[in-house]
Design an enzyme around this catalytic site. Structure first.
Site, PDB file in Angstrom:
ATOM      1  N   LYS A  32       0.756  -1.100  -0.076  1.00  0.00           N
ATOM      2  CA  LYS A  32       0.032   0.115   0.010  1.00  0.00           C
ATOM      3  C   LYS A  32       0.739   1.341  -0.010  1.00  0.00           C
ATOM      4  CE  LYS A  32      -4.209  -1.938   0.234  1.00  0.00           C
ATOM      5  NZ  LYS A  32      -5.180  -1.750  -0.997  1.00  0.00           N
ATOM      6  N   ASP A  33       2.095   1.144   0.245  1.00  0.00           N
ATOM      7  CA  ASP A  33       3.065   2.272   0.368  1.00  0.00           C
ATOM      8  C   ASP A  33       2.896   3.042  -1.251  1.00  0.00           C
ATOM      9  OD1 ASP A  33       3.597   1.868   2.713  1.00  0.00           O
ATOM     10  OD2 ASP A  33       5.777   1.412   2.137  1.00  0.00           O
TER      11      ASP A  33
END
Length: 458
Positions: A44-45
């Site tokens: 999700k970064d």
């Protein structure tokens, strides 16, 4: 000097590793894409910075503004890293099933965390989706990126994750396996890969209980599965679904850690289990890539805590498989099943309890319990004392005046974990049966004695 300007510059370009141990005996090449090595610890970064920069470009987020996002934890961390560098306030709403480590991690980055109930529909005002919407609306300068409908979610994977996979496998990838939550990863990376080679198969790994593959009910795996269809998900890109239980997800995650030395979370266990199932059907020319979505560091109190795993029925408590029958057969000194008739007096029932040193008795219609249906109720020492003490004349009344519901039935061949689950949930006692034949009553004291003997034996 080779120096990144800030932490955001090192997101992506994660390694691809051959999984030669957990896939031993299977013909395809199985590779793991180590997304948990991103600076925030998850895939999700990749989307956090993209969503913020797009909002800035459109004027939806201004200096000093507040970002509000519903998250299972990982998107929140991706946003938190970008927010910390850019100077935004961040409020994350989370379902209460998410691990404490995830809450603590978000707070470590300076985010505010609002915990909401899991067991409510998404449209409920108490759901973490709706709470986030309300906070964003009520907060001056508030902005809701909303990863479930934000086009930058799949776009980030189309422009980074997909090209990386194609380049790292030299275009030899034949299958991509990933857990599906918002659907951004499979929609973005899947679209890119299919544009390069339409024959590539996208496999969606889905928890039992998720809308994508069946009926909706609570499940323990975090970060994947949904109870609605997000706008970021293109289901047409998924060629095949594999439905995976919590138990298989968690045990496979633990296998990856112990066999491959890679500490991963439960959703990765889901994807890995699905990949192993698919690999059984393929030949040596197949190249399967499994997305390792996040790190196991966020689940040390759950997946990697043996006691939590046992309490939830994912690990056996004893070296050998223990059943209800193992508890029943060790009881000595009393007949297999003691019953009282509904026509007997309460005084007689009390005397029977004293004679055998027991505190609960099934009640039958005619004095015998040939089948489970013959048992119509129960009497219990604790509640009977309360009734008789308040109304002493009841000792001469018939048992049916004071009887309660029959005890829950457990089969002799069921796992002993069932006993603990029922008794800890409030059942005063359980009726053990062999098919339709009642065998014995089991109480907390019986289970406690069994556990004590097991510990002594080991």
């Amino acid at each position: 000097m080779k120096v990144a300007p800030d932490i955001l510059a090192v997101v992506g370009n994660t390694p691809l590793v051959r999984l030669s141990r957990i896939g031993r005996g299977l013909r395809p090449t199985i590779l793991g894409k180590l997304e948990h090595l991103n600076p925030g610890g998850s895939i999700k970064d990749r989307i956090g910075l993209r969503m913020i920069e797009e909002a800035e470009r459109k004027g939806l987020l201004r200096p000093g503004g507040t970002i509000v996002e519903p998250t299972s934890g990982n998107t929140g961390v991706g946003l938190a890293i970008a927010a910390a560098i850019k100077g935004y306030r961040l409020v994350c709403t989370m379902a209460d099933k998410q691990s404490q480590e995830k809450r603590d991690l978000l707070r470590a980055f300076g985010a505010e965390v609002v915990v909401c109930p899991t067991a409510v529909p998404p449209e409920s005002p108490e759901s973490y989706y709706k709470v986030a919407e309300r906070i964003a609306k009520e907060t001056p300068g508030g902005y809701l990126p909303n990863q479930y409908y934000n086009a930058m979610n799949p776009e980030a994977h189309y422009t980074t994750t997909g090209p990386e996979l194609w380049e790292q496998t030299a275009g030899k990838i034949t299958h991509l396996v990933a857990g599906v939550g918002t659907g951004g990863t499979v929609s973005g990376a899947g679209k890119y890969l299919k544009e390069r080679e339409p024959k590539i198969q996208i496999v969606g790994a889905d928890p039992e209980g998720s809308l994508y593959t069946g009926d909706i009910h609570p499940y323990k795996v975090e970060g994947i599965g949904e109870d609605f269809y997000p706008g970021t998900f293109d289901p047409a890109l998924v060629d095949r679904w594999v439905r995976v239980s919590d138990r298989d997800s968690f045990l496979t995650a633990r296998r990856l850690t112990r066999e491959e030395g890679i500490l991963v979370g439960g959703s990765t266990g889901t994807a890995m289990f699905a990949a192993l199932e698919v690999a059984k059907e393929l030949d040596k020319d197949a190249v399967i890539v499994v997305l390792f979505a996040d790190s196991g560091r966020s689940y040390l109190s759950k997946i990697y805590n043996d006691e939590w795993m046992r309490q939830n029925g994912y690990l056996q408590r004893y070296p050998l498989h223990a059943t209800v029958l193992d508890v029943v057969k060790d009881r000595m000194g009393t007949p297999g099943l003691i019953v009282v008739s509904k026509a007997e007096t309460v005084r007689s029932a009390i005397e029977t309890m004293q004679r055998y040193g027991i505190s609960q008795i099934p009640v039958v219609s005619d004095g015998e319990a040939r089948t489970i249906s013959d048992i119509i109720g129960s009497v219990q020492e604790r509640t009977m004392l309360d009734r008789v003490f308040r109304e002493p004349a009841l000792v001469e009344a018939q048992v049916e005046r004071v009887m309660e519901q029959p005890f829950p039935v457990v089969q002799a061949n069921e796992d002993v974990e069932r006993l603990y689950a029922e008794l800890s949930a409030g059942a005063p006692a359980l009726l053990a049966a062999s098919d339709d034949r009642p065998v014995s009553v089991i109480t907390k004291a019986d289970l406690l004695e069994f556990v004590a003997h097991q510990r002594k034996a080991t």
